[in-house]
Scaffold this motif. Sequence first.
Motif, PDB file in Angstrom:
ATOM      1  N   THR A  50       0.710  -1.276   0.245  1.00 14.95           N
ATOM      2  CA  THR A  50      -0.187   0.031   0.016  1.00 14.95           C
ATOM      3  C   THR A  50       0.848   1.301  -0.053  1.00 14.95           C
ATOM      4  O   THR A  50       1.582   1.393   0.884  1.00 14.95           O
ATOM      5  N   PRO A  51       0.728   2.013  -1.005  1.00 12.21           N
ATOM      6  CA  PRO A  51       1.596   3.390  -0.962  1.00 12.21           C
ATOM      7  C   PRO A  51       1.600   4.122   0.045  1.00 12.21           C
ATOM      8  O   PRO A  51       0.678   4.394   0.721  1.00 12.21           O
ATOM      9  N   GLY A  52       2.436   4.551   0.921  1.00 17.31           N
ATOM     10  CA  GLY A  52       2.669   5.463   1.919  1.00 17.31           C
ATOM     11  C   GLY A  52       3.807   6.161   2.095  1.00 17.31           C
ATOM     12  O   GLY A  52       4.428   6.492   0.799  1.00 17.31           O
ATOM     13  N   PRO A  53       4.183   6.677   3.286  1.00 13.49           N
ATOM     14  CA  PRO A  53       5.400   7.611   3.322  1.00 13.49           C
ATOM     15  C   PRO A  53       6.782   6.769   2.925  1.00 13.49           C
ATOM     16  O   PRO A  53       7.614   7.544   2.118  1.00 13.49           O
ATOM     17  N   ASP A  54       6.984   5.458   2.951  1.00 10.09           N
ATOM     18  CA  ASP A  54       7.931   4.902   2.517  1.00 10.09           C
ATOM     19  C   ASP A  54       8.204   4.971   0.937  1.00 10.09           C
ATOM     20  O   ASP A  54       9.188   5.445   0.503  1.00 10.09           O
ATOM     21  N   GLY A  67      16.568   0.466   9.456  1.00  6.90           N
ATOM     22  CA  GLY A  67      15.681   1.147  10.345  1.00  6.90           C
ATOM     23  C   GLY A  67      14.806   0.295  11.078  1.00  6.90           C
ATOM     24  O   GLY A  67      14.622  -0.057  12.254  1.00  6.90           O
ATOM     25  N   TYR A  68      14.015  -0.392  10.129  1.00  7.45           N
ATOM     26  CA  TYR A  68      13.231  -1.447  10.392  1.00  7.45           C
ATOM     27  C   TYR A  68      13.632  -2.604  11.204  1.00  7.45           C
ATOM     28  O   TYR A  68      13.194  -3.204  12.098  1.00  7.45           O
ATOM     29  N   ALA A  69      14.975  -3.066  10.736  1.00  8.99           N
ATOM     30  CA  ALA A  69      15.604  -4.088  11.794  1.00  8.99           C
ATOM     31  C   ALA A  69      15.713  -3.640  12.773  1.00  8.99           C
ATOM     32  O   ALA A  69      15.634  -4.350  13.915  1.00  8.99           O
ATOM     33  N   PRO A  78       6.635   6.649  12.337  1.00 10.84           N
ATOM     34  CA  PRO A  78       5.748   6.118  13.463  1.00 10.84           C
ATOM     35  C   PRO A  78       4.931   4.609  12.928  1.00 10.84           C
ATOM     36  O   PRO A  78       4.582   3.863  13.756  1.00 10.84           O
ATOM     37  N   LYS A  79       4.979   4.638  11.715  1.00 10.21           N
ATOM     38  CA  LYS A  79       4.408   3.439  11.055  1.00 10.21           C
ATOM     39  C   LYS A  79       4.945   2.172  11.320  1.00 10.21           C
ATOM     40  O   LYS A  79       4.353   1.015  11.969  1.00 10.21           O
ATOM     41  N   LEU A 133       4.207   1.568  14.964  1.00  8.93           N
ATOM     42  CA  LEU A 133       2.807   1.159  15.267  1.00  8.93           C
ATOM     43  C   LEU A 133       2.709  -0.309  14.719  1.00  8.93           C
ATOM     44  O   LEU A 133       1.691  -0.975  15.148  1.00  8.93           O
ATOM     45  N   LEU A 134       3.221  -0.555  13.662  1.00 11.92           N
ATOM     46  CA  LEU A 134       3.342  -2.083  13.194  1.00 11.92           C
ATOM     47  C   LEU A 134       3.587  -3.012  14.390  1.00 11.92           C
ATOM     48  O   LEU A 134       2.993  -3.998  14.593  1.00 11.92           O
ATOM     49  N   TYR A 135       4.606  -2.916  15.098  1.00 12.99           N
ATOM     50  CA  TYR A 135       4.936  -3.606  16.299  1.00 12.99           C
ATOM     51  C   TYR A 135       3.886  -3.404  17.460  1.00 12.99           C
ATOM     52  O   TYR A 135       3.839  -4.379  18.400  1.00 12.99           O
TER      53      TYR A 135
END
Length: 210
Positions: free
Chosen positions: A19-23, A49-51, A127-128, A131-133
Amino acid sequence: MDPHALLLFLGVDVLLVCTPGPDWLYIAARGLGQGRRAALTAVTGVCAGYAVHTLLSAAGLAAALRAVPALLPALRLAGAGYLVLLAAGMLLALRRDGGGARALAAAGPQPARTVLRQSLLTALLNPKGLLLYLSLVPQFVTPDGALPVGGQVAALGAVNVLCCAAVYSAVALATARLGGRFGATPVAARRLSAVSAVLLLAVAGVTATA
């Protein structure tokens, strides 16, 4: 952990990442304005960063943020402010010297180390990811599973990082190709750099209001 839960999480995560978003906007800005190498380096930084989010969440950061809700809005505003600074730097570089050769060079490709650092910070302050975690991952964790809770969070986070790497790399390659096709002249290159800065401002707006 439960293979059924892992596959179910994979399906949900793929839908979210696609889904297109900030990333997407951030990586598209890099691809359009700075080319394939910068875009792929940005993907590396975002995934790194997500790691880090995965490791911190496995260590209990998600629970700490849930206990102190005020930390999340502060982090969101910090991330938006950082993106505004990046966009402002690009726009100022284009404006210097009346948009001449030196300004265009300043707005061109950045060193890989700079792109990697900026992308890592962008992901850490997004924050996405948190929020996922905070919301999604706990739904697929079973306290009585074969793996400890921290191990399950790490496994689910690794799945998310791999999904991000695959999808965002495709976005990076596609936008870099578009940038290369339409940015062959100095005027077009300046316009693409301006579009990139506007995209970063859009990411900042989405991040601030998320």
